[in-house]
Write a protein that holds these residues in place. Structure first.
Motif, PDB file in Angstrom:
ATOM      1  N   TYR A 298       0.828  -1.218   0.000  1.00  0.00           N
ATOM      2  CA  TYR A 298       0.000   0.000   0.000  1.00  0.00           C
ATOM      3  C   TYR A 298       0.865   1.272   0.000  1.00  0.00           C
ATOM      4  O   TYR A 298       0.847   2.057  -0.964  1.00  0.00           O
ATOM      5  N   ILE A 299       1.632   1.479   1.047  1.00  0.00           N
ATOM      6  CA  ILE A 299       2.416   2.727   1.118  1.00  0.00           C
ATOM      7  C   ILE A 299       3.572   2.662   0.116  1.00  0.00           C
ATOM      8  O   ILE A 299       3.922   3.656  -0.531  1.00  0.00           O
TER       9      ILE A 299
ATOM     10  N   ASP B  72       9.608  -7.378  -3.677  1.00  0.00           N
ATOM     11  CA  ASP B  72       8.414  -7.778  -2.924  1.00  0.00           C
ATOM     12  C   ASP B  72       8.172  -9.261  -3.127  1.00  0.00           C
ATOM     13  O   ASP B  72       8.436  -9.804  -4.207  1.00  0.00           O
ATOM     14  N   ASN B  73       7.662  -9.913  -2.087  1.00  0.00           N
ATOM     15  CA  ASN B  73       7.301 -11.329  -2.246  1.00  0.00           C
ATOM     16  C   ASN B  73       5.788 -11.500  -2.418  1.00  0.00           C
ATOM     17  O   ASN B  73       5.297 -12.620  -2.468  1.00  0.00           O
TER      18      ASN B  73
ATOM     19  N   CYS C 132       3.365 -11.251  -0.450  1.00  0.00           N
ATOM     20  CA  CYS C 132       2.600 -11.967   0.575  1.00  0.00           C
ATOM     21  C   CYS C 132       1.388 -11.155   1.027  1.00  0.00           C
ATOM     22  O   CYS C 132       0.447 -11.705   1.582  1.00  0.00           O
ATOM     23  N   ASN C 133       1.414  -9.838   0.819  1.00  0.00           N
ATOM     24  CA  ASN C 133       0.227  -9.035   1.160  1.00  0.00           C
ATOM     25  C   ASN C 133      -0.048  -7.986   0.077  1.00  0.00           C
ATOM     26  O   ASN C 133      -0.459  -6.863   0.387  1.00  0.00           O
ATOM     27  N   SER C 134       0.209  -8.349  -1.159  1.00  0.00           N
ATOM     28  CA  SER C 134      -0.048  -7.401  -2.254  1.00  0.00           C
ATOM     29  C   SER C 134      -0.286  -8.207  -3.524  1.00  0.00           C
ATOM     30  O   SER C 134      -0.190  -9.438  -3.518  1.00  0.00           O
TER      31      SER C 134
ATOM     32  N   ASP D 261      12.137 -12.461  -1.381  1.00  0.00           N
ATOM     33  CA  ASP D 261      11.962 -12.199   0.045  1.00  0.00           C
ATOM     34  C   ASP D 261      13.135 -11.388   0.589  1.00  0.00           C
ATOM     35  O   ASP D 261      14.293 -11.687   0.280  1.00  0.00           O
ATOM     36  N   VAL D 262      12.819 -10.416   1.415  1.00  0.00           N
ATOM     37  CA  VAL D 262      13.868  -9.563   1.974  1.00  0.00           C
ATOM     38  C   VAL D 262      14.761 -10.358   2.935  1.00  0.00           C
ATOM     39  O   VAL D 262      15.872  -9.928   3.263  1.00  0.00           O
TER      40      VAL D 262
ATOM     41  N   PHE E  17       9.969  -0.965   3.484  1.00  0.00           N
ATOM     42  CA  PHE E  17       8.562  -1.108   3.870  1.00  0.00           C
ATOM     43  C   PHE E  17       8.219  -2.552   4.244  1.00  0.00           C
ATOM     44  O   PHE E  17       7.250  -2.786   4.959  1.00  0.00           O
TER      45      PHE E  17
ATOM     46  N   LYS F  34       2.006  -6.452   9.186  1.00  0.00           N
ATOM     47  CA  LYS F  34       1.573  -5.245   9.904  1.00  0.00           C
ATOM     48  C   LYS F  34       0.256  -5.366  10.677  1.00  0.00           C
ATOM     49  O   LYS F  34      -0.261  -4.367  11.161  1.00  0.00           O
TER      50      LYS F  34
ATOM     51  N   ASN G 190       9.759 -12.144  10.090  1.00  0.00           N
ATOM     52  CA  ASN G 190       9.656 -11.261   8.926  1.00  0.00           C
ATOM     53  C   ASN G 190      10.207  -9.864   9.228  1.00  0.00           C
ATOM     54  O   ASN G 190      11.055  -9.340   8.500  1.00  0.00           O
TER      55      ASN G 190
ATOM     56  N   TYR H 162       3.883  -7.038  17.043  1.00  0.00           N
ATOM     57  CA  TYR H 162       4.140  -6.147  15.898  1.00  0.00           C
ATOM     58  C   TYR H 162       4.879  -4.884  16.363  1.00  0.00           C
ATOM     59  O   TYR H 162       5.922  -4.502  15.817  1.00  0.00           O
TER      60      TYR H 162
ATOM     61  N   LYS I 103       8.826  -3.413  15.675  1.00  0.00           N
ATOM     62  CA  LYS I 103       9.184  -2.071  15.183  1.00  0.00           C
ATOM     63  C   LYS I 103      10.141  -1.376  16.155  1.00  0.00           C
ATOM     64  O   LYS I 103      11.116  -0.753  15.749  1.00  0.00           O
TER      65      LYS I 103
END
Ligand code: NAD
Ligand code: WQD
Length: 357
Positions: free
Chosen positions: A11-12, A31-32, A34-36, A83-84, A105, A109, A124, A173, A177
């Motif tokens: 998203y961001i 990006d992997n 996993c949420n996009s 994957d990062v 990013f 989340k 992650n 979470y 951070k």
């Protein structure tokens, strides 16, 4: 500059990639998914080329040895699907591209999910950051913008929240951070060549004004505005308002909503600042004022001309009554202030929502 954007399809990340490209930077998007969704690339291409989305260049592209795929935007945007936490892949990416800075990013989340699956979140968010930082050190790339969150303030003792407010993790979470924030501080203390921005976002909402990219989480949204948008669109029956008995003006929770394009612009300014000054920067990025759940709901109804059914249910565990940012430091240091108001945030969300299947 050539900039590695981890989680750039999210998203961001996607809105920030757009701003970077528009500013003339070259973006390597890792990006992997996993949420996009891969479809975000077609949206980005359509905006950049100003072509209708279905005329945008092909989404799938051949992948080279470094895992990089052509995107139809040439050098402006290169996709690396991976994957990062994959140190080997990161080494290839830094070897293949003259990366000068990284925006990180990529993370999981969802607060509630982090309580259920703490190890996945630490793996992650924490391991991902460590692998990335080590790969950056190996490659001699020492400029980083990190996505932190207002969640690091835990249960704030006063609002508006300044950057020097007490920090507290109330869930895995938030803990992940806070830990990465701490690691970044140590890294900067150990080596003055690092230039790091820790940006604490409040509640990002909205979408690009074209409606071609927006927030597209996998599954049922847990955040307020994507949920409201789906109720307005008839995809979900009704919003559950978590708590009507908070000590706020209408009894519902108050949050600091900030337009995702304002956030994207904040990242650009942070990069420019780091380029010019270096050091460790820690800033809130928010709108600087609070809106209640019902105020957001009413505004969404107004701009969408669609009713949003709701019921008030008990408070969601872990929620605070109110949370909004003091954004004075971002204004003073970066010259950044959110420009888009709540009506624009809701309207842009709605334009995006209407285009979803
Ligand atoms: P998002 O889920 O839309 O984007 C994250 C992206 O990272 C996704 O595309 C996902 O596929 C990718 N990703 C996740 N793990 C990965 C991995 N191991 N390797 C490669 N890619 C991976 O989330 P977002 O809302 O765009 O959030 C971006 C960042 O901002 C996150 O770090 C998040 O914690 C932080 N943040 C978000 C919010 C918010 O409310 N959206 C608020 C504060 C902070
Ligand atoms: C906003 C308000 C809810 C959903 C979270 C993370 C935070 C950051 C931003 C990542 C609250 C109410 C919500 C619903 C509701 N993310 N609500 N019904 O909780 O402020 O922040 O996202 O870093 O760390 O905690 O955002 O959008 O979930 O909630 O009544 O179905 O809407 O109670 O008052 P939150 P949210």
């Amino acid at each position: 500059m050539s900039i590695l954007v981890t989680g750039g399809a999210g998203y961001i990340g996607s809105h920030t990639c757009l701003k970077l490209i528009e500013a003339g930077h070259e973006v390597v998007l890792l990006d992997n998914f996993c949420n996009s969704h891969r479809s975000v690339l077609a949206g980005l291409e359509a905006i950049v080329s100003k072509a209708p989305v279905d005329e945008a260049p092909a989404k799938k592209a051949p992948v080279d040895k470094a895992g990089a795929g052509k995107t139809g935007m040439g050098k402006a945007l290169v996709l690396v699907e991976g994957d990062v936490r994959d140190a080997g892949l990161l080494g290839q990416v830094f070897a293949a591209h003259s990366i000068e800075a990284v925006i990180h990013f990529a993370a999981l989340k969802a607060v509630g999910e982090s309580v259920q699956r703490p190890l996945d979140y630490y793996d992650n968010n924490l391991s991902g950051s460590l692998v990335l930082l080590k790969a950056m050190r190996e490659a001699g790339v020492k400029t980083l913008v990190f996505s932190s969150s207002a969640t690091v303030y835990g249960n704030p003792t006063q609002v508006p929240i300044r950057e020097d407010a007490p920090l507290e993790a109330t869930n895995p979470y938030g803990h992940s951070k806070l830990m990465v924030e701490g690691i970044l501080e140590n890294v900067c203390q150990a080596d003055a060549a690092w230039r790091v921005a820790r940006l604490r976002y409040f509640n990002p909402i909205g979408a690009h004004e074209s409606g071609l990219i927006g927030e597209n989480p996998q599954g049922v949204p847990s955040n307020l505005v994507p949920y409201i948008a789906r109720v307005a669109a008839g995809k979900l029956a009704k919003l559950q308002v978590y708590g009507g008995d908070y000590p706020t003006r209408d009894g519902t929770g108050v949050r600091d909503y900030v337009h995702v394009m304002d956030l994207a612009e904040g990242h650009l300014k942070a990069l420019e600042y780091l380029h010019a000054h270096g050091g460790l920067l820690t800033l809130n990025l928010g709108g600087g004022r609070g809106y209640s759940v019902l105020e957001v709901l009413r505004m969404f109804e107004q701009v969408s001309a669609s009713p949003v059914a709701f019921e008030v249910v008990p408070r969601r565990p872990g929620d605070v009554a109110e949370c909004w940012a003091d954004t004075g430091a971002a204004l003073k240091i970066l010259g950044w202030k959110a420009q888009r108001n709540l009506a624009t945030m809701c309207l842009d969300t709605w334009r995006w929502q209407k285009q979803q299947a």
